[in-house]
Design a protein around this motif. Structure first.
Motif, PDB file in Angstrom:
ATOM      1  N   ALA A 252       0.832  -1.198   0.000  1.00 20.36           N
ATOM      2  CA  ALA A 252       0.000   0.000   0.000  1.00 20.36           C
ATOM      3  C   ALA A 252       0.871   1.253   0.000  1.00 20.36           C
ATOM      4  O   ALA A 252       1.891   1.328   0.680  1.00 20.36           O
ATOM      5  CB  ALA A 252      -0.901   0.001   1.242  1.00 20.36           C
ATOM      6  N   ALA A 253       0.488   2.282  -0.773  1.00 21.99           N
ATOM      7  CA  ALA A 253       1.262   3.518  -0.892  1.00 21.99           C
ATOM      8  C   ALA A 253       1.062   4.382   0.356  1.00 21.99           C
ATOM      9  O   ALA A 253       0.038   4.314   1.031  1.00 21.99           O
ATOM     10  CB  ALA A 253       0.828   4.275  -2.137  1.00 21.99           C
ATOM     11  N   ALA A 254       2.086   5.209   0.669  1.00 23.59           N
ATOM     12  CA  ALA A 254       1.992   6.108   1.813  1.00 23.59           C
ATOM     13  C   ALA A 254       0.967   7.191   1.526  1.00 23.59           C
ATOM     14  O   ALA A 254       0.983   7.817   0.471  1.00 23.59           O
ATOM     15  CB  ALA A 254       3.367   6.732   2.089  1.00 23.59           C
ATOM     16  N   GLY A 255       0.073   7.438   2.468  1.00 21.90           N
ATOM     17  CA  GLY A 255      -0.954   8.451   2.291  1.00 21.90           C
ATOM     18  C   GLY A 255      -0.487   9.814   2.746  1.00 21.90           C
ATOM     19  O   GLY A 255       0.649   9.995   3.217  1.00 21.90           O
ATOM     20  N   ASN A 256      -1.355  10.810   2.605  1.00 19.55           N
ATOM     21  CA  ASN A 256      -1.035  12.173   3.021  1.00 19.55           C
ATOM     22  C   ASN A 256      -0.873  12.245   4.538  1.00 19.55           C
ATOM     23  O   ASN A 256      -1.593  11.588   5.287  1.00 19.55           O
ATOM     24  CB  ASN A 256      -2.171  13.101   2.572  1.00 19.55           C
ATOM     25  N   CYS A 257       0.087  13.037   5.005  1.00 17.71           N
ATOM     26  CA  CYS A 257       0.292  13.207   6.451  1.00 17.71           C
ATOM     27  C   CYS A 257      -0.858  14.029   7.037  1.00 17.71           C
ATOM     28  O   CYS A 257      -1.070  15.185   6.630  1.00 17.71           O
ATOM     29  CB  CYS A 257       1.612  13.918   6.726  1.00 17.71           C
ATOM     30  N   SER A 258      -1.571  13.465   7.971  1.00 12.19           N
ATOM     31  CA  SER A 258      -2.657  14.200   8.609  1.00 12.19           C
ATOM     32  C   SER A 258      -2.099  15.112   9.698  1.00 12.19           C
ATOM     33  O   SER A 258      -0.998  14.885  10.231  1.00 12.19           O
ATOM     34  CB  SER A 258      -3.673  13.228   9.218  1.00 12.19           C
TER      35      SER A 258
ATOM     36  N   THR B 231       8.877  23.040  11.346  1.00 13.95           N
ATOM     37  CA  THR B 231       9.237  21.635  11.124  1.00 13.95           C
ATOM     38  C   THR B 231       8.047  20.728  11.373  1.00 13.95           C
ATOM     39  O   THR B 231       7.356  20.850  12.397  1.00 13.95           O
ATOM     40  CB  THR B 231      10.399  21.217  12.050  1.00 13.95           C
ATOM     41  N   PHE B 232       7.833  19.811  10.424  1.00 11.17           N
ATOM     42  CA  PHE B 232       6.830  18.756  10.581  1.00 11.17           C
ATOM     43  C   PHE B 232       7.570  17.456  10.878  1.00 11.17           C
ATOM     44  O   PHE B 232       8.400  17.004  10.078  1.00 11.17           O
ATOM     45  CB  PHE B 232       6.019  18.572   9.297  1.00 11.17           C
ATOM     46  N   LYS B 233       7.268  16.823  11.997  1.00 16.41           N
ATOM     47  CA  LYS B 233       7.849  15.513  12.337  1.00 16.41           C
ATOM     48  C   LYS B 233       6.739  14.468  12.328  1.00 16.41           C
ATOM     49  O   LYS B 233       5.704  14.652  12.973  1.00 16.41           O
ATOM     50  CB  LYS B 233       8.523  15.550  13.711  1.00 16.41           C
ATOM     51  N   ASN B 234       6.963  13.393  11.593  1.00 16.12           N
ATOM     52  CA  ASN B 234       5.960  12.333  11.500  1.00 16.12           C
ATOM     53  C   ASN B 234       5.954  11.505  12.784  1.00 16.12           C
ATOM     54  O   ASN B 234       6.923  10.829  13.112  1.00 16.12           O
ATOM     55  CB  ASN B 234       6.268  11.429  10.296  1.00 16.12           C
ATOM     56  N   GLY B 235       4.861  11.570  13.501  1.00 15.83           N
ATOM     57  CA  GLY B 235       4.709  10.772  14.721  1.00 15.83           C
ATOM     58  C   GLY B 235       3.536   9.829  14.642  1.00 15.83           C
ATOM     59  O   GLY B 235       3.035   9.352  15.664  1.00 15.83           O
ATOM     60  N   GLY B 236       3.102   9.516  13.400  1.00 15.97           N
ATOM     61  CA  GLY B 236       1.903   8.693  13.224  1.00 15.97           C
ATOM     62  C   GLY B 236       2.132   7.196  13.218  1.00 15.97           C
ATOM     63  O   GLY B 236       1.175   6.432  13.141  1.00 15.97           O
ATOM     64  N   GLY B 237       3.403   6.760  13.255  1.00 14.16           N
ATOM     65  CA  GLY B 237       3.666   5.328  13.301  1.00 14.16           C
ATOM     66  C   GLY B 237       3.793   4.645  11.960  1.00 14.16           C
ATOM     67  O   GLY B 237       4.082   3.455  11.891  1.00 14.16           O
TER      68      GLY B 237
ATOM     69  N   PRO C 116       7.185  15.956  -3.797  1.00 13.86           N
ATOM     70  CA  PRO C 116       6.597  15.372  -2.584  1.00 13.86           C
ATOM     71  C   PRO C 116       7.674  14.773  -1.689  1.00 13.86           C
ATOM     72  O   PRO C 116       8.666  14.228  -2.168  1.00 13.86           O
ATOM     73  CB  PRO C 116       5.664  14.286  -3.130  1.00 13.86           C
ATOM     74  N   VAL C 117       7.483  14.889  -0.383  1.00 17.52           N
ATOM     75  CA  VAL C 117       8.433  14.352   0.595  1.00 17.52           C
ATOM     76  C   VAL C 117       7.725  13.261   1.399  1.00 17.52           C
ATOM     77  O   VAL C 117       6.705  13.525   2.039  1.00 17.52           O
ATOM     78  CB  VAL C 117       8.935  15.452   1.546  1.00 17.52           C
ATOM     79  N   THR C 118       8.262  12.031   1.357  1.00 23.46           N
ATOM     80  CA  THR C 118       7.700  10.932   2.135  1.00 23.46           C
ATOM     81  C   THR C 118       8.499  10.775   3.422  1.00 23.46           C
ATOM     82  O   THR C 118       9.723  10.628   3.396  1.00 23.46           O
ATOM     83  CB  THR C 118       7.719   9.610   1.348  1.00 23.46           C
ATOM     84  N   LEU C 119       7.804  10.849   4.547  1.00 21.42           N
ATOM     85  CA  LEU C 119       8.444  10.760   5.857  1.00 21.42           C
ATOM     86  C   LEU C 119       8.161   9.407   6.494  1.00 21.42           C
ATOM     87  O   LEU C 119       6.996   9.009   6.625  1.00 21.42           O
ATOM     88  CB  LEU C 119       7.914  11.864   6.784  1.00 21.42           C
ATOM     89  N   ALA C 120       9.208   8.694   6.883  1.00 20.86           N
ATOM     90  CA  ALA C 120       9.033   7.507   7.713  1.00 20.86           C
ATOM     91  C   ALA C 120       8.700   7.970   9.132  1.00 20.86           C
ATOM     92  O   ALA C 120       8.880   9.149   9.476  1.00 20.86           O
ATOM     93  CB  ALA C 120      10.302   6.666   7.706  1.00 20.86           C
ATOM     94  N   ASP C 121       8.209   7.077   9.942  1.00 21.22           N
ATOM     95  CA  ASP C 121       7.889   7.445  11.314  1.00 21.22           C
ATOM     96  C   ASP C 121       9.143   7.986  12.014  1.00 21.22           C
ATOM     97  O   ASP C 121      10.205   7.363  11.988  1.00 21.22           O
ATOM     98  CB  ASP C 121       7.361   6.218  12.066  1.00 21.22           C
ATOM     99  N   GLY C 122       9.025   9.204  12.597  1.00 19.11           N
ATOM    100  CA  GLY C 122      10.151   9.827  13.286  1.00 19.11           C
ATOM    101  C   GLY C 122      10.956  10.782  12.425  1.00 19.11           C
ATOM    102  O   GLY C 122      11.790  11.523  12.963  1.00 19.11           O
ATOM    103  N   GLU C 123      10.757  10.796  11.114  1.00 22.87           N
ATOM    104  CA  GLU C 123      11.495  11.701  10.236  1.00 22.87           C
ATOM    105  C   GLU C 123      10.817  13.065  10.155  1.00 22.87           C
ATOM    106  O   GLU C 123       9.618  13.200  10.419  1.00 22.87           O
ATOM    107  CB  GLU C 123      11.630  11.099   8.838  1.00 22.87           C
ATOM    108  N   SER C 124      11.619  14.082   9.749  1.00 28.28           N
ATOM    109  CA  SER C 124      11.126  15.466   9.729  1.00 28.28           C
ATOM    110  C   SER C 124      11.451  16.164   8.419  1.00 28.28           C
ATOM    111  O   SER C 124      12.380  15.769   7.706  1.00 28.28           O
ATOM    112  CB  SER C 124      11.752  16.270  10.882  1.00 28.28           C
TER     113      SER C 124
END
Length: 216
Positions: free
Chosen positions: A74-80, A104-110, A141-149
């Protein structure tokens, strides 16, 4: 004459006994054949039923295994907004004619998510809300893994007029493709210069623009 009659009688009796014995053997043979046929049919039916049960179980197991891995690609969706930790810091470099704030946006969604384009930025001031203008820079577009900013820059005119100017009381940020906003403390200069609209404006750069000379 009497001797001949007795002989005929004995012969007739022997023939009758022989016929009876033959009929009895045929009946026994038929009965034995019927029993063997029934046993063979019963054994065959039992074997076929067992094979069908085994095949059915095998098919069910294959279906379960196929369904288990159906979502692995499954493709990564938009960061909510709720999945992001949003922070703002003063990124102004001494000698710059404009001030810069990095958000700064940091992905904390898991899980992985994607940000693209521009965030919405509004400054809250004592004169009302002020919306930042986009710089127009292109961005991927920038894809963030969990914990990346990833960060973007906000540039604004510095108030060097000596007057109180327009006081900034807060920063409102809305992630790209979202409608839910986050309100932050403003970390930059306390005020903007009063302008009639002909001077510099507040501008926002795309994702990744902070640290690359700011949003210019």
């Amino acid at each position: 004459m009497r001797v001949r009659k007795l002989t005929f009688t004995a012969l007739a009796l022997a023939a009758g006994l022989s016929l009876t014995a033959c009929n009895g053997d045929d009946s026994a043979a038929q009965s034995s054949g019927t029993s063997a046929s029934s046993a063979s049919s019963a054994g065959s039916g039992s074997a076929e039923g067992s094979g069908q049960d085994s095949a059915g179980k095998s098919a069910t197991g294959q279906g379960t295994a196929t369904g288990t891995g159906s979502d692995t690609d499954a493709a990564a969706g938009n960061c909510s907004t709720d999945a992001l930790e949003v922070t703002a810091t003063d990124a102004t470099i001494g000698g710059d004619t404009e001030g810069t704030v990095a958000v700064t946006f940091k992905n904390g969604g898991g899980q992985d998510c994607t940000l693209s384009g521009y965030a919405g930025v509004d400054l809250k001031t004592n004169a009302g809300d002020l919306s930042a203008e986009r710089t127009g820079q292109d961005s991927d577009p920038v894809t963030l893994a969990d914990g990346e900013s990833v960060s973007f820059g906000i540039t604004y005119p510095v108030n060097d007029s000596g007057g109180s100017g327009v006081r900034i009381t807060g920063l409102v940020v809305t992630p790209p493709n979202e409608t839910k906003s986050v309100t932050l403390d403003w970390p930059g200069a306390a005020s903007l210069p009063v302008t009639d609209g002909s001077g510099a404006t507040v501008k926002v750069g795309p994702m990744g623009s902070a640290g690359q000379g700011g949003a210019s």
